[in-house]
Enzyme design. Structure first.
Site, PDB file in Angstrom:
ATOM      1  N   ARG A 240       2.018 -20.435 -37.863  1.00 45.71           N
ATOM      2  CA  ARG A 240       2.184 -18.995 -37.681  1.00 45.71           C
ATOM      3  C   ARG A 240       0.972 -18.204 -38.203  1.00 45.71           C
ATOM      4  O   ARG A 240       0.480 -17.302 -37.512  1.00 45.71           O
ATOM      5  CB  ARG A 240       3.474 -18.531 -38.356  1.00 45.71           C
ATOM      6  CG  ARG A 240       4.747 -18.957 -37.627  1.00 45.71           C
ATOM      7  CD  ARG A 240       5.991 -18.510 -38.376  1.00 45.71           C
ATOM      8  NE  ARG A 240       6.036 -19.090 -39.712  1.00 45.71           N
ATOM      9  CZ  ARG A 240       6.920 -18.714 -40.652  1.00 45.71           C
ATOM     10  NH1 ARG A 240       7.803 -17.760 -40.394  1.00 45.71           N
ATOM     11  NH2 ARG A 240       6.905 -19.298 -41.827  1.00 45.71           N
TER      12      ARG A 240
ATOM     13  N   ASN B  40       9.192 -18.447 -36.539  1.00 45.52           N
ATOM     14  CA  ASN B  40       9.847 -19.747 -36.489  1.00 45.52           C
ATOM     15  C   ASN B  40      11.309 -19.582 -36.124  1.00 45.52           C
ATOM     16  O   ASN B  40      11.953 -18.595 -36.524  1.00 45.52           O
ATOM     17  CB  ASN B  40       9.812 -20.431 -37.873  1.00 45.52           C
ATOM     18  CG  ASN B  40       8.477 -21.061 -38.192  1.00 45.52           C
ATOM     19  OD1 ASN B  40       7.644 -21.257 -37.315  1.00 45.52           O
ATOM     20  ND2 ASN B  40       8.272 -21.398 -39.452  1.00 45.52           N
TER      21      ASN B  40
END
Length: 736
Positions: free
Chosen positions: A20, A38
């Site tokens: 990320r 996520n």
């Protein structure tokens, strides 16, 4: 250039690896808007901007991914443009089907090591330093998505400085879930002393045994140069002869102990940091009790900050072996560390909980590539691709047990469980299955197991309710495992050589030539069966196998060593408690006894391992072996044992001639079967192929005869790979 917006789904090992933060940095660099997050299925992205920049972004999701990431797929769909500003990391939503993959634990990265040794850094000499590119993963994960609240770091609240790093997109620790520092993270403990690390170094230097809590459990450590300390560890641990692993501070130190070529160096320094089995140098400064009579040493480099500090401060290699008694599983919970009180003089612990115990992995170089012998820390739970999508549980074998869960084309081969011979190991097996099922959201409708009705793994499978149970012959599973390891489906000529496997004909198999694929097998040949006098007692006492092969032709020097020879001979002759076996492992045992090497073993495979160790290839020669064409093809191992008994050469020369003779017999048997089947691909599997000398002779001979040869690399050739074979055999039946 027109603006576009895409919804993107990235799957693979993309959680816990800094994916990320990487996506955030990539989007910001390209001037794109949107968000990334996520969830239970992986990473979801919405990205908006000019089409050319978005195209570069999508391509970069693979090509520029972080070092620990494994991107399996990137799928996108068009959305309406929203005109939102900036790019954000958004919270992880709860729920959903768990389809994401979890990263294995990874060695301390170079950036963290620089900080570890920098006196000006606030994490100077901090034993738990980590970032998005390194540190604990699988051993601390309790669930998905991989966020701090679902790890064993949940109990450590971030201090202001760590929280700022965690929230800063430009920082290496941006959204690093195990991030911590001396002010807010785990701490070391040792019997109430002020400086636990310094005390540990003092204890080791004084020849003491110290239990050390690591990533996946406790280890027992002693000075590798102290014979007294290593011998004491053997005595207390009840480990008579089996070699200990050695941790060395760096590659230069490894090269003072073993021959380390480029392949070995890459294995030692990989992010997985396994134990690597390497040729020992004649003048290696290692205490004799560490690896008695062994031409190889098992070396590993430090893989946690604590290891780096310990090795640097001590200044010499240490033995580092699993903290357990005999064949029990490695101790990993703090509330069970009292089990080590009779072994360790001191216990170096810390307060970061370990959620899943994981032993060190063991690998070796073989013909220019890595070959895994025990697949555990650093490799698990990264998946293996399989040719089916259904949900399957495979329960594995009895010895060197692993289990395997599969779904969606992924097989999750477990960490090393061990030998299912006691309650603690069985509990580890059951707990591991339940954890994997939760972690990967697998609800198997099919459960595969070994044919042997008395294996505890079989009994576990048969007691599971509401599932279809598939029994898989042991050696068929071995060959299927080799096929899956190589991404092949067969058919192949499978050579499955090991110690024991339950045969459908009621005998004990172990020297098999199969025509096999995932859907079935035919037994086309085998070693000629002989009795196993005393059944399982013959496994522990190789002299009994020498008796089985030689009978009244045994040399007097062998007979005179055993007062019960006559009684056991009568039992074998009458067929009392003497099941027939075609086991190649027992053939190696017989020769080891004949040359006076080993009449009784202290660990599985010891006689065969020591027979390989003494082989002297300087003198030529191979013992002749009858390979009789027929249905089945029969290989007469008795010829090898008799030749060894009659040979007056040194034991090392006898060993070499035996290895060459058996390897030649394998090649001749496969050549006969190729004429019958027109199959020119051979798959080698089973514990006997852990023998480097024998494996190399067989592969060389087969390739010289025009065969394509498949060997294991990613999955153990021993029983640690059986569960994968079981899973694939059961799984492909779902697609047919």
């Amino acid at each position: 250039m027109s603006p576009v917006r895409l919804a993107i789904r990235v799957s693979g090992v993309v959680q816990g690896v800094g994916y990320r933060p990487f996506v955030h940095a990539l989007a910001t660099r390209l001037g794109l808007a949107g968000h990334v997050g996520n969830d239970a299925s992986g990473v979801f992205i919405e990205v908006e901007g000019v089409d050319e920049a978005v195209d570069v972004f999508v391509a970069g999701l693979r090509s520029e991914a972080p070092p620990l990431a494994v991107v399996e797929s990137v799928r996108s769909a068009s959305l309406a443009v929203e005109g939102e500003p900036g790019f954000r990391i958004v919270p992880s939503p709860a729920g959903g089907t768990a389809d994401t993959l979890i990263s294995a634990d990874s060695t301390t990265c170079a950036d963290c090591l620089r900080e570890l040794w920098d006196p000006a850094d606030r994490r100077y000499r901090y034993p738990f330093i980590n970032c998005t590119h390194c540190g604990p993963r699988f051993t601390i994960v309790r669930g998905v998505p991989y966020d701090r609240p679902l790890t064993t770091m949940a109990g450590f609240a971030l201090c202001a400085e760590c929280a700022a790093e965690y929230a800063d997109p430009a920082d290496r620790r941006f959204h690093a879930q195990p991030v911590c520092c001396p002010a807010c993270g785990p701490r070391l403990f040792l019997d109430g002393v002020a400086d636990p690390l310094a005390s540990t170094v003092e204890f080791l230097a004084a020849g003491k045994i110290v239990a050390i809590k690591g990533l996946g459990g406790y280890h027992l450590a002693v000075d590798a140069g102290s014979d007294d300390a290593a011998a004491l560890l053997r005595s207390r641990k009840h480990r008579e002869d089996k070699p200990f692993a050695i941790m060395v501070p760096d590659l230069a130190a490894a090269r003072t102990l073993c021959t380390v070529d480029d392949v070995a160096a890459s294995m030692l320094t990989s992010r997985r940091r396994p134990i690597v089995l390497l040729p020992r140098l004649p003048d290696a400064a290692v205490a004799p009790a560490v690896s008695p009579g062994n031409r190889r040493l098992g070396l590993m480099l430090p893989y946690t900050p604590l290891h780096h500090l310990l090795l640097a401060d001590l200044g010499r290699p240490i033995v580092l072996t699993s903290a357990n008694i005999s064949d029990e599983p490695i101790v990993y919970r703090d509330d069970e560390v009292t089990r080590l009180s009779g072994i360790a003089d001191a216990i170096l612990s810390h307060d970061r909980p370990i959620h899943m115990r994981t032993d060190d992995s063991v690998v070796r170089p073989f013909r220019g590539r890595e070959q895994v012998q025990r697949r555990s820390r650093g490799y698990v739970p990264e998946p293996l691709g399989v040719p089916f999508t259904g949900q399957v549980l495979a329960c594995g074998a009895e010895l060197k047990n692993t289990f395997c869960l599969a779904k969606g084309g992924h097989a999750f081969l477990s960490h090393h469980i061990g030998d299912l011979e006691n309650y603690e190991t069985l509990r580890s097996f059951v707990d591991g299955i339940e954890h994997f099922r939760r972690l990967f959201d697998i609800h198997p409708g099919v459960v595969a197991h070994d044919l042997h009705p008395e294996y505890l793994s079989t009994k576990y499978a048969l007691e599971l309710p509401d599932v279809e149970q598939v029994s898989v012959q042991h050696h068929h599973a071995h060959i299927a495992s080799c096929l899956a390891d190589n991404g092949a489906e067969g058919p192949v000529l499978g050579v499955a050589f090991d110690g024991t496997g339950y045969g459908p004909d009621g005998t004990i198999w172990g020297g098999e030539f199969l025509l096999a694929d995932y859907f079935g097998f035919s037994r086309l040949g085998h070693l000629e069966p002989v009795p196993m006098p005393g059944g399982a007692a013959a496994i522990r006492s190789p002299w009994r196998m020498a008796l089985a092969y030689l009978g009244s032709d045994a040399p007097s020097s062998l007979v005179s060593r055993h007062v019960t020879w006559s009684a056991v001979s009568s039992m074998a002759h009458a067929g009392v408690n003497s099941p027939l076996t075609s086991s190649a492992g027992r053939l190696f045992d017989a020769v080891a006894s004949v040359v006076g090497l080993r009449d009784v073993i202290n660990y599985e495979g010891q006689a065969a391992i020591e027979l390989e160790q003494i082989a002297d290839l300087a003198e030529p020669g191979a013992y002749p072996v009858r390979v009789v064409d027929g249905d089945p093809v029969r290989v007469f191992g008795v010829d090898l044992v008799r030749a060894a008994a009659a040979d007056s050469a040194r034991a090392g020369v006898v060993s070499a001639r035996f290895h060459r003779g058996l390897a030649d017999a394998v090649v001749r048997a496969c050549s006969l079967l190729r004429e019958r089947t027109s199959v020119g691909v051979v798959a080698l599997s089973g514990g006997v192929f852990q023998n480097c000398l024998f494996s190399d002779l067989v592969v060389t001979g087969l390739e010289a005869s025009g065969f394509t040869v498949l060997t294991h690399s990613r999955v153990p050739t021993n029983d640690g790979g059986v569960s994968l074979g079981q899973a694939v055999i059961a799984g492909v039946s779902l697609r047919s």
